[in-house]
Design a protein around this motif. Structure first.
Motif, short mmCIF file in Angstrom:
data_model
loop_
_atom_site.label_atom_id
_atom_site.label_comp_id
_atom_site.label_asym_id
_atom_site.label_seq_id
_atom_site.Cartn_x
_atom_site.Cartn_y
_atom_site.Cartn_z
N ASP A 105 -9.71 46.79 32.61
CA ASP A 105 -10.46 45.54 32.69
C ASP A 105 -10.77 44.97 31.31
O ASP A 105 -11.02 43.77 31.16
CB ASP A 105 -11.76 45.73 33.46
N ASP A 106 -10.74 45.81 30.29
CA ASP A 106 -10.99 45.34 28.93
C ASP A 106 -9.79 44.61 28.34
O ASP A 106 -9.94 43.87 27.37
CB ASP A 106 -11.37 46.51 28.01
N VAL A 107 -8.61 44.84 28.89
CA VAL A 107 -7.41 44.21 28.32
C VAL A 107 -6.75 43.23 29.29
O VAL A 107 -5.74 42.61 28.94
CB VAL A 107 -6.37 45.27 27.87
N VAL A 108 -7.29 43.09 30.50
CA VAL A 108 -6.72 42.11 31.42
C VAL A 108 -7.15 40.72 30.99
O VAL A 108 -8.26 40.53 30.48
CB VAL A 108 -7.15 42.39 32.87
N GLY A 109 -6.28 39.74 31.15
CA GLY A 109 -6.63 38.38 30.77
C GLY A 109 -5.50 37.43 31.10
O GLY A 109 -4.48 37.81 31.70
N PHE A 110 -5.68 36.17 30.70
CA PHE A 110 -4.69 35.13 30.94
C PHE A 110 -3.93 34.84 29.65
O PHE A 110 -4.42 35.10 28.56
CB PHE A 110 -5.37 33.84 31.44
N MET A 111 -2.73 34.27 29.81
CA MET A 111 -1.95 33.87 28.64
C MET A 111 -2.57 32.63 28.01
O MET A 111 -2.98 31.71 28.72
CB MET A 111 -0.50 33.59 29.05
N HIS A 112 -2.60 32.62 26.69
CA HIS A 112 -3.18 31.49 25.97
C HIS A 112 -2.17 30.90 24.99
O HIS A 112 -1.29 31.59 24.48
CB HIS A 112 -4.44 31.92 25.22
N ASN A 113 -2.34 29.61 24.75
CA ASN A 113 -1.51 28.86 23.79
C ASN A 113 -0.05 28.80 24.21
O ASN A 113 0.84 28.66 23.37
CB ASN A 113 -1.63 29.46 22.39
N ALA A 114 0.19 28.89 25.51
CA ALA A 114 1.57 28.78 26.02
C ALA A 114 2.00 27.32 26.01
O ALA A 114 1.21 26.42 26.33
CB ALA A 114 1.67 29.35 27.42
N GLN A 115 3.25 27.07 25.67
CA GLN A 115 3.78 25.72 25.62
C GLN A 115 4.43 25.35 26.95
O GLN A 115 5.09 26.17 27.58
CB GLN A 115 4.80 25.59 24.48
N ALA A 116 4.23 24.12 27.36
CA ALA A 116 4.80 23.63 28.61
C ALA A 116 6.32 23.70 28.55
O ALA A 116 6.93 23.26 27.57
CB ALA A 116 4.34 22.20 28.88
N GLY A 117 6.92 24.26 29.60
CA GLY A 117 8.38 24.32 29.65
C GLY A 117 8.99 25.32 28.71
O GLY A 117 10.21 25.38 28.55
N GLY A 118 8.12 26.16 28.09
CA GLY A 118 8.63 27.10 27.10
C GLY A 118 9.36 28.27 27.71
O GLY A 118 10.23 28.86 27.11
N GLY A 119 8.97 28.60 28.96
CA GLY A 119 9.57 29.78 29.59
C GLY A 119 9.32 31.00 28.72
O GLY A 119 8.27 31.17 28.14
N GLN A 120 10.32 31.82 28.57
CA GLN A 120 10.20 33.00 27.73
C GLN A 120 10.91 32.82 26.41
O GLN A 120 10.82 33.65 25.53
CB GLN A 120 10.78 34.22 28.46
N GLY A 121 11.60 31.72 26.25
CA GLY A 121 12.21 31.45 24.95
C GLY A 121 13.53 32.15 24.77
O GLY A 121 13.99 32.94 25.57
#
Length: 488
Positions: free
Chosen positions: A325-341
């Motif tokens: 629970d200390d490391v679960v979270g959401f992705m941040h600063n993701a770019q729209a349409g970036g996919g996985q690159g």
């Protein structure tokens, strides 16, 4: 008394002496970062600490340990580091830890980190002021100055990303900042002839080549030297090599042979060493690269890999003695349409053009590619120690918990276009040519859930401001003396 005569007493005494000597060896000094600290047990000897509701799925034999709270996180650019920063913000906020904060949002980047740039840092007060717990905001790494701010026994960690994927993200994000990217009509055009656009030392061009190597504060070989401040490695590497092991590789590991650098691996598909064809891979001096990698190994306790983000989080939780629970979270600063690159898809699903761009990006970012290969291997060596089945169970639990939180907290259960985010406290900073996604919190939550969901969704800049306001509250103004208005 007949059974415990003077001679018999030597038996238990000898046992206790043997145990004591063994414990002394286990906790003996181990040279790292140029100072002495106690060697910690390898991760395979400590079960991941979980909260009670999580424990049965991973086993009930949870060995007790103390959570680590002295942390140095090198936040590398465009490598998923904003998501790591959010979990550090939340953990430190929840436990009221003291952050080493920049005056604004970065520590003088792209210049090397200086302790004087930490807000509230006073070298003469180090013996009287409480020490910082967490240093985690953008900087160009400078070990000597970091150790002026953070305790010497801090846990050092960072994150790397396949330079092909990083190049795609950096090109769209820093196109207006890097002169090399700004002059190129597309990433494909840039990578087809990068020297037509790139000038070492030009404004913002550190974003355009070997950005990871730059962020780690490593010096550059003459052919790629950037005309900025550069940190210097020790002149004598041999003593360093005798004491250094690759991150998490265990006592039986050896320093990577320089020839390994000339055998790049396909790291994204399954994490195993599969030869990849990269005939244009030019690493310059392999001994110089190994020098830099050995130096990093002597400093960092763990280097995460963005392509194996969840696996890295489990290993991080284990190393820090934290719960999932200390490391679960959401992705941040993701770019729209970036996919996985670039570099993140399987070779079977890439077009020939994608594969060519990937090869060119890795060759152009040759130092980053060597660095990525090295830390990808060390991550998988660490996974071997942790245990594949145990890791799979923990990753499944982590993802299930993240999905449950997203469903409970977020409108749509996922990141949204910033046009839908009207709450300025949750709207991520928009920079570059691509929209940066963010989150909208569900209505009707309990006050406690509302607070926790907002913590999960708060972008890094806004969270830094919240921490800043808590650590450095504005002075309370003195009450003004009331004056009687005189009427004419």
């Amino acid at each position: 008394m007949r059974h415990w005569g003077p001679r018999s007493l030597w038996v238990p005494l000898g046992v206790f002496m043997t145990i004591g000597f063994g414990l002394q060896l286990w906790g003996g000094p181990f040279q790292k970062r140029g100072r002495t600290f106690l060697l910690r047990p390898l991760s395979r000897f400590s079960m991941l600490q979980l909260r009670p509701s999580w424990t049965p799925l991973l086993g009930t034999a949870v060995e007790s340990c103390l959570p680590r709270q002295r942390l140095v996180f090198l936040k590398t650019h465009k490598s998923g580091s904003s998501s790591v920063l959010n979990l550090l913000h939340r953990y430190g906020d929840r436990h009221r830890l003291r952050f080493a904060l920049p005056v604004r949002y970065q520590f003088g980047y792209p210049r090397l980190f200086q302790a004087s740039r930490v807000k509230g840092y006073r070298p003469q007060d180090r013996s009287t002021r409480p020490p910082f717990h967490i240093l985690c905001h953008h900087m160009r790494f400078n070990l000597k100055e970091v150790l002026q701010v953070m305790p010497s026994d801090s846990f050092f960690f960072s994150i790397v990303r396949d330079p092909a994927a990083l190049a795609r993200s950096a090109f769209s994000y820093y196109k207006s900042t890097s002169s090399a990217f700004r002059k190129a009509p597309s990433l494909a055009a840039f990578l087809s002839n990068p020297r037509a656009f790139y000038r070492p030392g030009a404004k913002g061009d550190h974003y355009a080549r070997n950005l990871l190597w730059f962020d780690f504060g490593l010096p550059f070989p003459p052919e790629t030297k950037i005309k900025r401040e550069n940190s210097h490695l020790p002149k004598d590497l041999n003593p360093l090599q005798r004491h250094v092991l690759p991150s998490g590789a265990g006592p039986g590991a050896k320093i990577l042979d320089p020839s390994d650098i000339f055998q790049p691996v396909s790291t994204v598909a399954d994490g195993h060493s599969q030869p990849a064809s990269l005939t244009s891979f030019d690493v310059g001096s392999s001994s110089f690269i190994q020098w830099g990698l050995a130096w990093l190994d002597s400093i960092f306790d763990l280097v995460m890999v963005a392509e194996y983000f969840d696996e890295s989080l489990v290993l991080l939780a284990d190393a820090l003695c934290w719960g999932l629970d200390d490391v679960v979270g959401f992705m941040h600063n993701a770019q729209a349409g970036g996919g996985q690159g670039l570099g993140a898809a399987s070779n079977n699903t890439r077009t020939a053009e994608d594969q060519q761009l990937t090869a060119r990006a890795r060759a152009w970012n040759n130092l980053d590619w060597a660095l990525y290969i090295h830390f990808n291997r060390s991550l998988w060596a660490r996974i071997e120690q942790f245990g594949h089945r145990r890791l799979q169970r923990a990753v499944a639990e982590l993802r299930a918990r993240r999905a449950a939180l997203a469903k409970h907290c977020l409108v749509g259960g996922e990141a949204l276009d910033p046009k839908y985010i009207t709450n300025h406290r949750l709207r991520p900073f928009q920079f570059g040519s691509t929209k940066v996604l963010g989150y909208v919190i569900q209505s009707g939550l309990s006050p406690q859930d509302q607070e926790e969901c907002e913590r999960l969704a708060t972008p890094e800049l806004q969270y830094k401001d919240l921490l800043d306001a808590r650590q450095f509250p504005p002075p309370v103004p003195l009450p003004l003396k009331t004056t009687r208005l005189l009427s004419r």
